[in-house]
Design an enzyme around this catalytic site. Structure first.
Site, short mmCIF file in Angstrom:
data_model
loop_
_atom_site.label_atom_id
_atom_site.label_comp_id
_atom_site.label_asym_id
_atom_site.label_seq_id
_atom_site.Cartn_x
_atom_site.Cartn_y
_atom_site.Cartn_z
N VAL A 60 0.81 -1.23 0.00
CA VAL A 60 0.00 0.00 0.00
C VAL A 60 0.84 1.27 0.00
CG1 VAL A 60 -2.00 -1.09 1.11
CG2 VAL A 60 -0.28 0.05 2.54
N TYR A 74 2.86 6.41 15.41
CA TYR A 74 1.58 5.72 15.27
C TYR A 74 0.44 6.69 15.61
CZ TYR A 74 -1.95 2.02 15.76
OH TYR A 74 -3.06 1.23 15.61
N1 LIG Z 1 -5.12 -4.83 16.85
C1 LIG Z 1 -5.28 -3.74 17.59
O1 LIG Z 1 -5.23 -3.77 18.82
C2 LIG Z 1 -5.57 -2.41 16.90
C3 LIG Z 1 -6.06 -1.35 17.67
C4 LIG Z 1 -6.33 -0.14 17.03
C5 LIG Z 1 -6.12 0.00 15.68
N2 LIG Z 1 -5.63 -1.04 14.96
C6 LIG Z 1 -5.41 -0.85 13.53
O2 LIG Z 1 -6.18 -1.81 12.84
C7 LIG Z 1 -5.51 -2.18 11.63
C8 LIG Z 1 -5.36 -3.67 11.60
O3 LIG Z 1 -4.71 -4.06 12.79
P1 LIG Z 1 -4.37 -5.59 13.06
O4 LIG Z 1 -4.02 -5.69 14.49
O5 LIG Z 1 -5.41 -6.43 12.46
O6 LIG Z 1 -3.01 -5.67 12.21
P2 LIG Z 1 -2.07 -6.92 11.87
O7 LIG Z 1 -0.69 -6.50 12.15
O8 LIG Z 1 -2.61 -8.16 12.48
O9 LIG Z 1 -2.29 -7.01 10.27
C9 LIG Z 1 -1.83 -5.98 9.45
C10 LIG Z 1 -1.83 -6.50 8.04
O10 LIG Z 1 -1.33 -5.45 7.19
C11 LIG Z 1 -0.42 -6.04 6.26
N3 LIG Z 1 0.55 -5.05 5.78
C12 LIG Z 1 1.61 -4.54 6.46
N4 LIG Z 1 2.28 -3.70 5.67
C13 LIG Z 1 1.65 -3.67 4.47
C14 LIG Z 1 1.87 -3.00 3.26
N5 LIG Z 1 2.92 -2.15 3.09
N6 LIG Z 1 1.01 -3.20 2.24
C15 LIG Z 1 -0.03 -4.06 2.38
N7 LIG Z 1 -0.29 -4.73 3.50
C16 LIG Z 1 0.54 -4.53 4.55
C17 LIG Z 1 0.25 -7.16 7.03
O11 LIG Z 1 0.83 -8.12 6.15
C18 LIG Z 1 -0.92 -7.72 7.83
O12 LIG Z 1 -1.62 -8.72 7.13
C19 LIG Z 1 -4.18 -1.43 11.62
O13 LIG Z 1 -4.31 -0.27 10.84
C20 LIG Z 1 -3.98 -1.09 13.09
O14 LIG Z 1 -3.18 0.05 13.25
C21 LIG Z 1 -5.36 -2.26 15.53
#
Ligand SMILES: NC(=O)c1ccc[n+]([C@@H]2O[C@H](COP(=O)([O-])OP(=O)(O)OC[C@H]3O[C@@H](n4cnc5c(N)ncnc54)[C@H](O)[C@@H]3O)[C@@H](O)[C@H]2O)c1
Length: 254
Positions: free
Chosen positions: A67, A160
């Protein structure tokens, strides 16, 4: 889970769909009969989720996508539109943390990597999907921010927090820019979520300590966010535009 009949046959592109909140969102859209494209830099992980979704009879495709790279984003969206016949819904879930330090100690390349992934990645996906959404009768952009982008809460990374605040403001800008074209743009702001990654990182005691501070006394599951995003994509949410939806069990009230 609510079923929104209008979502059957619509086309959703979901980034970060190889795991966590993105994967869960892809699964929930598939249950609605939505055609789902899984866009992730992790091709193997995306394939595994796709195989699982396909076994339910849903239509699904994967495209290896970085992305942060304009060509990769542009090519991926073109492939989705060619295979499925357009794009109606974009979910930007790809994102991640940097180092949990203060600004003084934060390496500059860590700042650049985190802001590039969270903010440039979301910007590129939104920018390049606009021509497709303009052809849809119900275009939707749904960006995944974080509670760290709404307020400062617990330990977080400056890159972040700043980039997730940027995601919310970019989403509001898009809401104003694209509203006249019938496209809505909204974001969600999750609290720490029980994805497999978070479960592996945190002890049971730590999870319970966080939960004790949340009025609902539990951390959300990825499905809690997926359900909200499916709703935001539905016709029931057609008048919501520019909203940042706090999904935090009442932990932070703004
Ligand atoms: N899990 C939490 O506690 C939490 C809380 C608040 C916000 N978020 C946000 O929710 C979203 C998802 O979180 P999650 O915990 O499911 O994340 P995760 O780390 O489990 O998954 C992230 C995914 O993004 C993909 N990714 C990373 N870099 C990439 C790139 N350059 N291009 C395409 N894909 C890429 C990874 O391969 C992975 O599959 C994120 O934006 C995160 O910041 C998560």
């Amino acid at each position: 889970m609510a079923i929104y009949p209008e979502l059957k046959g619509r086309i959703a592109a979901v980034t970060g769909a190889a795991q966590g909140i993105g994967a869960s969102t892809a699964r929930e859209f598939a249950k609605q009969g939505t055609l789902v494209a899984l866009l992730d830099i992790d091709e193997v992980g995306a394939q595994q989720v796709a195989t699982e979704i396909k076994s339910t009879g849903a239509r699904v495709m994967t495209v290896r996508t970085d992305v942060t790279d304009d060509k990769s984003v542009t090519d991926a969206l073109a492939k989705v539109a060619a295979e499925f016949g357009g794009i109606d819904i974009l979910v930007n879930s790809a994102g991640g943390y940097g180092k949990l330090t203060g600004v003084e100690e934060l390496p500059i390349d860590d700042w650049d990597r985190t802001v590039t992934l969270n903010l440039r990645g979301t910007f590129l996906m939104c920018k390049r999907v606009i021509p497709y959404l303009k052809k849809s009768k119900a275009g939707r952009i749904i960006n995944v921010s974080s509670i760290s982008g709404r307020t400062l809460f617990g330990s977080t990374s400056p890159a972040y927090a700043a980039s997730k605040a940027g995601v919310i403001q970019l989403t509001r800008f898009l809401a104003i820019e694209l509203g006249p074209s019938g496209i809505t743009s909204n974001s969600i702001a999750p609290i720490t979520t029980l994805t497999p990654r978070v479960r592996a990182l945190r002890s049971e005691a730590n999870i319970e300590a966080i939960a004790a501070q949340i009025p609902l006394r539990r951390l959300p599951d990825p499905e809690d966010h997926a359900n909200a995003m499916v709703f935001l994509a539905s016709d029931s949410a057609s008048y919501l535009n520019g909203v940042a939806l706090d999904i935090n069990g009442g932990r932070i009230l703004m």
